[in-house]
Enzyme design. Structure first.
Site, short mmCIF file in Angstrom:
data_model
loop_
_atom_site.label_atom_id
_atom_site.label_comp_id
_atom_site.label_asym_id
_atom_site.label_seq_id
_atom_site.Cartn_x
_atom_site.Cartn_y
_atom_site.Cartn_z
N ASN A 141 0.86 -1.19 0.00
CA ASN A 141 0.00 0.00 0.00
C ASN A 141 0.90 1.25 0.00
O ASN A 141 1.70 1.43 0.91
CB ASN A 141 -0.91 -0.03 1.24
CG ASN A 141 -1.84 1.17 1.29
OD1 ASN A 141 -1.42 2.29 1.05
ND2 ASN A 141 -3.10 0.94 1.61
N HIS A 147 0.96 6.31 1.75
CA HIS A 147 1.78 7.25 2.52
C HIS A 147 2.74 8.05 1.64
O HIS A 147 3.16 9.14 2.01
CB HIS A 147 2.59 6.51 3.59
CG HIS A 147 1.80 6.12 4.80
ND1 HIS A 147 0.45 6.36 4.94
CD2 HIS A 147 2.20 5.54 5.96
CE1 HIS A 147 0.06 5.91 6.11
NE2 HIS A 147 1.09 5.41 6.76
N HIS A 187 -5.71 3.68 -1.76
CA HIS A 187 -7.07 4.01 -1.30
C HIS A 187 -7.45 5.36 -1.90
O HIS A 187 -6.85 6.38 -1.55
CB HIS A 187 -7.06 4.07 0.23
CG HIS A 187 -8.41 4.27 0.84
ND1 HIS A 187 -8.63 4.13 2.19
CD2 HIS A 187 -9.62 4.57 0.30
CE1 HIS A 187 -9.91 4.35 2.46
NE2 HIS A 187 -10.52 4.63 1.33
N ARG A 229 -9.64 7.94 -1.54
CA ARG A 229 -10.61 8.41 -0.54
C ARG A 229 -11.51 9.47 -1.14
O ARG A 229 -11.11 10.20 -2.07
CB ARG A 229 -9.88 8.97 0.68
CG ARG A 229 -9.05 7.95 1.44
CD ARG A 229 -8.53 8.54 2.74
NE ARG A 229 -9.55 8.67 3.72
CZ ARG A 229 -9.75 7.82 4.74
NH1 ARG A 229 -8.93 6.80 4.92
NH2 ARG A 229 -10.73 7.99 5.57
N ARG A 233 -7.46 12.89 0.10
CA ARG A 233 -6.43 13.47 0.96
C ARG A 233 -5.02 12.98 0.62
O ARG A 233 -4.06 13.63 0.93
CB ARG A 233 -6.72 13.21 2.44
CG ARG A 233 -6.55 11.77 2.86
CD ARG A 233 -6.54 11.65 4.37
NE ARG A 233 -7.87 11.72 4.93
CZ ARG A 233 -8.23 11.05 6.04
NH1 ARG A 233 -7.36 10.31 6.67
NH2 ARG A 233 -9.45 11.14 6.50
N GLU A 252 -8.61 0.39 -2.94
CA GLU A 252 -9.45 0.44 -1.74
C GLU A 252 -10.44 1.57 -1.93
O GLU A 252 -10.06 2.68 -2.34
CB GLU A 252 -8.60 0.71 -0.50
CG GLU A 252 -7.78 -0.46 -0.06
CD GLU A 252 -6.93 -0.12 1.15
OE1 GLU A 252 -7.08 0.97 1.73
OE2 GLU A 252 -6.08 -0.94 1.50
N THR A 290 -8.28 3.61 7.99
CA THR A 290 -9.52 2.83 8.04
C THR A 290 -9.68 2.24 9.44
O THR A 290 -8.76 1.60 9.95
CB THR A 290 -9.46 1.69 7.01
OG1 THR A 290 -9.02 2.23 5.77
CG2 THR A 290 -10.82 1.04 6.84
N GLU A 300 -11.07 -9.43 2.84
CA GLU A 300 -9.77 -9.09 3.44
C GLU A 300 -10.04 -9.00 4.93
O GLU A 300 -10.81 -8.14 5.39
CB GLU A 300 -9.23 -7.77 2.90
CG GLU A 300 -7.89 -7.43 3.55
CD GLU A 300 -7.19 -6.22 2.92
OE1 GLU A 300 -7.19 -6.11 1.68
OE2 GLU A 300 -6.63 -5.42 3.68
N HIS A 357 -3.81 -4.69 7.64
CA HIS A 357 -3.95 -3.55 8.55
C HIS A 357 -3.08 -3.74 9.79
O HIS A 357 -3.28 -4.69 10.54
CB HIS A 357 -5.40 -3.26 8.99
CG HIS A 357 -5.62 -1.78 9.19
ND1 HIS A 357 -5.23 -1.13 10.32
CD2 HIS A 357 -6.11 -0.84 8.35
CE1 HIS A 357 -5.50 0.15 10.18
NE2 HIS A 357 -6.03 0.37 9.00
N1 PXP Z 1 -5.99 -3.07 4.15
C1 PXP Z 1 -6.90 -2.07 4.20
C2 PXP Z 1 -8.31 -2.38 3.80
C3 PXP Z 1 -6.55 -0.77 4.61
O1 PXP Z 1 -7.47 0.21 4.66
C4 PXP Z 1 -5.20 -0.51 4.93
C5 PXP Z 1 -4.78 0.88 5.31
O2 PXP Z 1 -4.92 1.72 4.21
C6 PXP Z 1 -4.28 -1.59 4.86
C7 PXP Z 1 -4.71 -2.85 4.49
C8 PXP Z 1 -2.83 -1.40 5.19
O3 PXP Z 1 -2.72 -1.08 6.54
P1 PXP Z 1 -1.32 -0.58 7.11
O4 PXP Z 1 -1.03 0.73 6.46
O5 PXP Z 1 -1.57 -0.46 8.59
O6 PXP Z 1 -0.30 -1.62 6.76
#
Ligand code: PXP
Length: 236
Positions: free
Chosen positions: A6, A9, A42, A44, A48, A69, A100, A150, A190
């Site tokens: 992901n 960031h 994601h 959003r 953002r 996402e 999330t 997921e 997550h």
């Molecule tokens: N899965 C989903 C559905 C999420 O919303 C996120 C955060 O954007 C992640 C996985 C990844 O989480 P993390 O950034 O804590 O590794």
């Protein structure tokens, strides 16, 4: 087990200055070279971090697959239908949240979740539902026709001690067994990091882990390629 990286960031860092760098599209290319099996972003509603431009370019440039996402909001659903990512993960979304928080309540929104899942899957996008490891949510997910869930690993990741962590791990194991019985395929994510990720091997039937924060945080010190390679080694 596969690794979806992901890269939200990276876009967050760009957006704090409304600049053109760092570019998440470049991050995706590096993550793929380091062994990522997929790229997750994601989109959003408040845009953002990830922008529409990022999704468009990622769809044109990545070699693996894009997992979008998204909330079940008309604007974002329209964009997903237009951009046709290979995968979409339906998540709950609140404007004020930092990330999330918790899984999608499929049970209470089954009509809407089923409608959006069908639209996306008929359009060529494989849908997964981001849900808590709870029996009622898994049963509801099975009724929507979504190919994947997921499992939300946030409670597991945030457990304050080993006993609590093992309890949360058990919930993930039971949830995964149940989903598998229903014929649903299973991803998880997550809060996973370089310390807790190895326990995911105890959860049966997991196909892919989606990890963002810990990888991008480590990349600040080690570089993105090393950060992805190290995580890939831990999970495979
Ligand atoms: N899965 C989903 C559905 C999420 O919303 C996120 C955060 O954007 C992640 C996985 C990844 O989480 P993390 O950034 O804590 O590794």
């Amino acid at each position: 087990m596969k690794l979806g990286v992901n890269i939200d960031h990276v876009a967050t860092l760009r957006e704090v200055r409304k600049a053109i760098f760092p570019d998440p599209v470049k991050a995706a290319a590096i993550a793929e070279m380091a062994g990522a099996d997929g790229i997750t972003v994601h989109l959003r509603e408040d845009r953002r971090h990830i922008q529409d431009r990022d999704v468009i370019l990622l769809m044109k440039t990545i070699d693996t697959k894009l997992n979008l996402e998204m909330a079940i909001a008309d604007d974002v659903v329209d964009k997903a239908l237009e951009y046709k990512p290979q995968c979409a993960c339906l998540v709950p979304e609140k404007r004020e949240e930092l990330t999330t928080e918790g899984g999608l309540n499929v049970l209470d929104n089954i009509t809407e979740v089923t409608r959006v899942t069908k639209m996306l899957q008929d359009n060529g996008t494989v849908v997964s539902l981001f849900i808590d490891p709870a029996e009622e949510q898994i049963k509801a997910a099975a009724e929507t026709g979504a190919k994947f869930i997921e499992l939300h690993t946030g409670e597991f990741a945030n457990a304050e001690n080993e006993i609590e962590q093992m309890k949360e791990l058990d919930k993930l194991i039971i949830a995964s067994e149940l989903a598998h019985k229903f014929g649903i395929r299973i991803n998880a994510g997550h809060g996973l990091n370089y310390h807790n990720v190895s326990l995911m091997h105890k959860v049966p039937h997991l196909e892919e882990l989606n990890i963002g924060h810990s990888i991008i945080a480590r990349a600040v010190f080690s570089g993105l390629e090393t950060a992805v390679r190290d995580m890939k080694e831990l999970i495979s």
